[in-house]
Design an enzyme around this catalytic site. Structure first.
Site, PDB file in Angstrom:
ATOM      1  N   CYS A  79     -10.763  -2.758  -5.013  1.00  0.00           N
ATOM      2  CA  CYS A  79      -9.547  -3.824  -5.015  1.00  0.00           C
ATOM      3  C   CYS A  79     -10.137  -5.287  -5.788  1.00  0.00           C
ATOM      4  O   CYS A  79      -9.974  -5.665  -6.734  1.00  0.00           O
ATOM      5  CB  CYS A  79      -8.904  -4.324  -4.039  1.00  0.00           C
ATOM      6  SG  CYS A  79      -7.603  -3.102  -3.560  1.00  0.00           S
ATOM      7  N   ASN A 122       0.669  -1.372   0.308  1.00  0.00           N
ATOM      8  CA  ASN A 122      -0.127   0.008  -0.057  1.00  0.00           C
ATOM      9  C   ASN A 122       0.790   1.075   0.076  1.00  0.00           C
ATOM     10  O   ASN A 122       1.486   1.616   0.622  1.00  0.00           O
ATOM     11  CB  ASN A 122      -0.889   0.181   0.964  1.00  0.00           C
ATOM     12  CG  ASN A 122      -0.453  -1.059   2.663  1.00  0.00           C
ATOM     13  OD1 ASN A 122       0.539  -0.383   2.440  1.00  0.00           O
ATOM     14  ND2 ASN A 122      -0.744   0.848   3.128  1.00  0.00           N
ATOM     15  N   CYS A 168      -4.116   0.916  -2.538  1.00  0.00           N
ATOM     16  CA  CYS A 168      -3.430  -0.642  -1.625  1.00  0.00           C
ATOM     17  C   CYS A 168      -2.838  -1.554  -2.040  1.00  0.00           C
ATOM     18  O   CYS A 168      -2.557  -1.254  -3.787  1.00  0.00           O
ATOM     19  CB  CYS A 168      -5.135  -1.222  -1.459  1.00  0.00           C
ATOM     20  SG  CYS A 168      -6.565  -0.638  -1.307  1.00  0.00           S
ATOM     21  N   GLU A 224       0.163   5.503   0.632  1.00  0.00           N
ATOM     22  CA  GLU A 224      -0.394   6.411   1.795  1.00  0.00           C
ATOM     23  C   GLU A 224      -0.376   7.812   0.560  1.00  0.00           C
ATOM     24  O   GLU A 224       0.856   7.600   0.280  1.00  0.00           O
ATOM     25  CB  GLU A 224      -0.693   6.603   2.763  1.00  0.00           C
ATOM     26  CG  GLU A 224      -0.833   5.021   3.131  1.00  0.00           C
ATOM     27  CD  GLU A 224      -1.698   4.723   4.919  1.00  0.00           C
ATOM     28  OE1 GLU A 224      -1.073   5.721   5.452  1.00  0.00           O
ATOM     29  OE2 GLU A 224      -2.215   4.093   4.410  1.00  0.00           O
ATOM     30  N   GLU A 264      -3.320  -4.541  -3.048  1.00  0.00           N
ATOM     31  CA  GLU A 264      -3.508  -5.492  -4.637  1.00  0.00           C
ATOM     32  C   GLU A 264      -4.085  -4.561  -5.236  1.00  0.00           C
ATOM     33  O   GLU A 264      -3.454  -5.351  -6.236  1.00  0.00           O
ATOM     34  CB  GLU A 264      -5.173  -5.349  -3.854  1.00  0.00           C
ATOM     35  CG  GLU A 264      -5.455  -6.450  -2.456  1.00  0.00           C
ATOM     36  CD  GLU A 264      -5.391  -6.231  -1.383  1.00  0.00           C
ATOM     37  OE1 GLU A 264      -4.903  -5.072  -1.655  1.00  0.00           O
ATOM     38  OE2 GLU A 264      -6.427  -6.323  -0.159  1.00  0.00           O
ATOM     39  N   CYS A 282     -10.292  -5.258  -0.151  1.00  0.00           N
ATOM     40  CA  CYS A 282     -11.807  -3.810  -0.262  1.00  0.00           C
ATOM     41  C   CYS A 282     -12.419  -3.924  -1.464  1.00  0.00           C
ATOM     42  O   CYS A 282     -11.868  -4.299  -2.526  1.00  0.00           O
ATOM     43  CB  CYS A 282     -11.044  -2.627   0.173  1.00  0.00           C
ATOM     44  SG  CYS A 282     -10.418  -1.703  -1.238  1.00  0.00           S
TER      45      CYS A 282
END
Ligand code: THU
Length: 127
Positions: free
Chosen positions: A87, A40, A51, A42, A53, A84
């Site tokens: 994703c 991830n 993310c 940010e 993924e 999430c």
């Protein structure tokens, strides 16, 4: 799967997560046996966060891979963490039958298919 867990665990160490403090690593196996990893990333503008993924899917597609068979996600959490919704949609675009293996750093594991996690992916809106 064990090799993917190791790759995801290593990728997790590269997470850029100064805002949440929650590092995630992912490893994606292609049908040709290649492994792509992601973490991830940010941003101060929180909504721009990527993310783990999606990081690994985008990396794989950029390298020319589009057929995926398994994804491992590693988190340091009390329970394994599932991808999430955003994703899930991105994963379903390329791999409706993908195995999704979620593992925490204590070794607890949960496995799903992307079809289980996202029963009705968005599709068919362009034709
Ligand atoms: N995150 C992921 O990278 N993957 C998940 O499956 C859960 C959430 C990230 C996004 C954000 O950087 C942090 O974890 C906290 O939500």
């Amino acid at each position: 799967v064990e090799a993917l867990v190791q790759s995801a665990t290593r990728a997790r160490e590269q997470a850029y997560a100064p805002y949440s403090g929650f590092a995630v690593g992912a490893a994606l196996l292609t049908d040709g046996g290649d492994v792509f990893v992601g973490a991830n990333v940010e941003n101060l503008s929180f909504g721009l966060t990527n993310c783990a993924e999606r990081s690994c899917v985008f990396s794989a597609v950029t390298a020319g891979a589009r057929q995926f068979v398994a994804l491992v996600i590693v988190t340091d959490s009390s329970e394994p963490v599932v991808p999430c919704g955003a994703c899930r949609q991105v994963l379903a675009e390329f791999a409706p039958d993908l195995r999704v293996i979620c593992q925490n750093t204590s070794g607890a594991t949960a496995e799903y298919t992307i079809a289980e996690l996202l029963p009705r992916p968005q599709q068919g809106i362009l034709a």
